[in-house]
Design a protein around this motif. Structure first.
Motif, short mmCIF file in Angstrom:
data_model
loop_
_atom_site.label_atom_id
_atom_site.label_comp_id
_atom_site.label_asym_id
_atom_site.label_seq_id
_atom_site.Cartn_x
_atom_site.Cartn_y
_atom_site.Cartn_z
N LEU A 159 0.83 -1.21 0.00
CA LEU A 159 0.00 0.00 0.00
C LEU A 159 0.86 1.26 0.00
CD1 LEU A 159 -2.91 -0.83 2.46
CD2 LEU A 159 -2.97 -0.74 -0.02
N TYR A 160 1.91 1.25 0.77
CA TYR A 160 2.81 2.41 0.81
C TYR A 160 3.47 2.63 -0.55
CZ TYR A 160 6.87 5.30 1.91
OH TYR A 160 7.82 6.28 1.91
N LEU A 161 3.85 1.53 -1.21
CA LEU A 161 4.46 1.65 -2.53
C LEU A 161 3.46 2.22 -3.53
CD1 LEU A 161 6.85 1.06 -4.43
CD2 LEU A 161 5.93 -1.25 -4.74
N ALA A 162 2.21 1.75 -3.47
CA ALA A 162 1.18 2.26 -4.38
C ALA A 162 0.92 3.75 -4.15
CB ALA A 162 -0.11 1.47 -4.21
N LEU A 163 0.86 4.16 -2.88
CA LEU A 163 0.64 5.57 -2.57
C LEU A 163 1.82 6.43 -3.01
CD1 LEU A 163 -1.22 7.64 -1.27
CD2 LEU A 163 -0.09 7.18 0.93
N SER A 164 3.04 5.92 -2.88
CA SER A 164 4.23 6.67 -3.31
C SER A 164 4.22 6.89 -4.82
CB SER A 164 5.49 5.93 -2.88
OG SER A 164 5.53 5.77 -1.48
N ILE A 165 3.86 5.84 -5.57
CA ILE A 165 3.81 5.96 -7.03
C ILE A 165 2.73 6.96 -7.44
CG2 ILE A 165 3.33 4.72 -9.18
CD1 ILE A 165 4.56 2.24 -7.88
N ALA A 166 1.56 6.87 -6.78
CA ALA A 166 0.46 7.80 -7.11
C ALA A 166 0.87 9.23 -6.79
CB ALA A 166 -0.79 7.41 -6.33
N TRP A 167 1.54 9.45 -5.68
CA TRP A 167 1.98 10.79 -5.30
C TRP A 167 2.99 11.34 -6.30
CZ3 TRP A 167 0.42 14.43 -2.01
CH2 TRP A 167 1.28 15.49 -1.75
N ALA A 168 3.94 10.48 -6.76
CA ALA A 168 4.95 10.94 -7.72
C ALA A 168 4.29 11.30 -9.06
CB ALA A 168 6.00 9.84 -7.93
N LEU A 169 3.34 10.47 -9.52
CA LEU A 169 2.65 10.78 -10.77
C LEU A 169 1.81 12.05 -10.65
CD1 LEU A 169 1.51 7.18 -11.83
CD2 LEU A 169 3.41 8.51 -12.75
N ALA A 170 1.16 12.20 -9.51
CA ALA A 170 0.33 13.39 -9.31
C ALA A 170 1.18 14.65 -9.25
CB ALA A 170 -0.50 13.25 -8.04
N ALA A 171 2.36 14.56 -8.63
CA ALA A 171 3.24 15.73 -8.54
C ALA A 171 3.67 16.20 -9.92
CB ALA A 171 4.46 15.39 -7.67
N ASP A 172 4.00 15.23 -10.80
CA ASP A 172 4.37 15.60 -12.17
C ASP A 172 3.20 16.25 -12.90
OD1 ASP A 172 6.85 14.57 -11.69
OD2 ASP A 172 6.43 12.61 -12.60
N GLY A 173 1.99 15.69 -12.69
CA GLY A 173 0.82 16.25 -13.36
C GLY A 173 0.45 17.62 -12.83
#
Length: 395
Positions: A159-173
């Motif tokens: 879950l932490y890995l999934a949230l980290s990936i989502a946060w990184a993608l959202a930051a770029d967007g």
């Protein structure tokens, strides 16, 4: 008048097996051929008349190229002046090493996977149990208290890995001013929060038979040869981490290790399906039920009572797999994606020989014949072992 009575000597399983095998003439002839090949591979440094990688030096080196069979070189020389017979003898080491290593590793891995799938079929594994959920009856992989803690770390780590990936993608967007990134991050965050809440109360049950069987079905749908070519080229790339590690650890033999690993990756599937079918039948026998009633652990029942009763088909499977592995290795080496020179193998000896098949046939015929006779010997031996181990056979 008393008559002397003689008691017949009891026949053991091995004596019956050996008598049946001796009656299979082709299997016995194949066994002799295989023993000779093994002895040739072991004593290669003493049997080979020349160094298999040595090239002639001097002013008149051209006279050593493409020499036909003669007293000095019984099978002639190749395009670099190397002795073909010496390379054939040393090539047997690589081919037999690949065959035996792949067969042994594939049988071990396939036996373990097939045993787990067959024995625990219909008994779901309680893979995860939330911290707030009460413990109930079920099957657990090992010490439940320890597994439960480990499963929590696995679950919330994902879950932490999934949230980290989502946060990184959202930051770029967000930096790009994309509205879709806000929506995607919000949806992902909602799913992660729901999964975190479910992790406190929920449970995950996993049927090992379903998981392993579906994995096997998926891997069997993959076209093997193209994937083997891609993986071989990728792993031999010095820019890939695995390729760098293999080169650092195995040196010139790195290509041998890579080929063995790739063939094992796809070689255990047939063995696993074979063992699974046998275990599904054997676990319902009376002796397995009695062992379970006496308190024997699952591991003891599987590997002490069930697996030994599957050895007969496993032995046959192993002999057939040795021949198949040798053939696949030769094909990959022939295509240039297998074991690389200067290591001599029968497959890569055929690579350059195809250009001179009509002008120098002694380059192609010996390695081709060795591949043919070796694979044929293992196949005939497997056929003989199958008949000798089958109690319904009339041999």
């Amino acid at each position: 008048m008393a008559t002397a009575t003689t008691s017949a000597k009891p026949r053991t399983f091995f004596s019956l097996f050996w008598r049946r095998l001796r009656r299979h003439k082709m299997a016995m002839a194949s066994l002799v051929v295989i023993v000779l090949l093994i002895l040739m591979a072991i004593f290669a440094p003493w049997l080979a008349p020349y160094d298999p990688t040595a090239q002639p030096t001097g002013e008149d080196v051209g006279q050593y190229y493409f020499n036909p069979p003669s007293r000095e070189h019984l099978l002639g020389t190749d395009d670099l002046g190397r002795d073909v017979l010496s390379r054939i003898i040393y090539g047997s080491r690589i081919s037999l090493l690949v065959g035996f290593a792949v067969a042994f590793s594939s049988v071990i891995l396939g036996t373990v996977m097939g045993t787990l799938a067959g024995y625990f079929s219909g008994r779901p594994l309680r893979f995860y149990l939330g911290p707030l959920r009460q413990e109930r009856e079920g099957f657990y992989p090992w010490s439940f208290a320890l597994w439960r803690v480990v499963s929590w770390f696995l679950y919330y780590g994902v879950l932490y890995l999934a949230l980290s990936i989502a946060w990184a993608l959202a930051a770029d967007g967000i930096q790009a001013g994309s509205v879709g990134s806000y929506l995607g991050f919000g949806l992902t965050l909602a799913l992660v929060l729901w999964a975190a809440w479910y992790g406190l109360w929920g449970q995950i049950r996993l049927d090992l038979d379903v998981a392993i069987s579906r994995l096997i079905d998926f891997m069997l749908t993959i076209p093997t040869l193209p994937l083997l070519l891609v993986l071989s080229a990728l792993l031999r790339d010095p820019g890939v981490k695995v390729g760098q590690w293999a080169q650092a650890v195995f040196g010139d033999a790195a290509s041998v290790f890579i080929i063995i690993a790739i063939l094992v990756l796809f070689g255990w599937l047939g063995t696993a399906r074979l063992v699974r079918g046998n275990i599904l039948s054997l676990r319902e026998q009376d002796y397995a039920t009695a062992a379970q009633a006496l308190g024997a652990t699952d591991a003891r029942i599987m590997f002490r009572h069930l697996v030994p009763n599957t050895l007969a088909p496993l032995i046959v499977q192993a002999t057939l797999q040795i021949g198949g592995a040798i053939l696949v290795e030769a094909a990959l080496s022939f295509l240039g994606f297998g074991i690389q020179p200067p290591v001599a193998t029968w497959g890569n000896m055929l690579t350059n020989a195809q250009e001179y098949i009509f002008t120098a046939p002694w380059l192609a015929l010996p390695p081709g014949f060795m591949i043919f006779i070796t694979v044929l010997a293992f196949n005939y031996l497997g056929d003989g072992l199958r008949d000798a181990l089958d109690p319904r056979s009339r041999l």
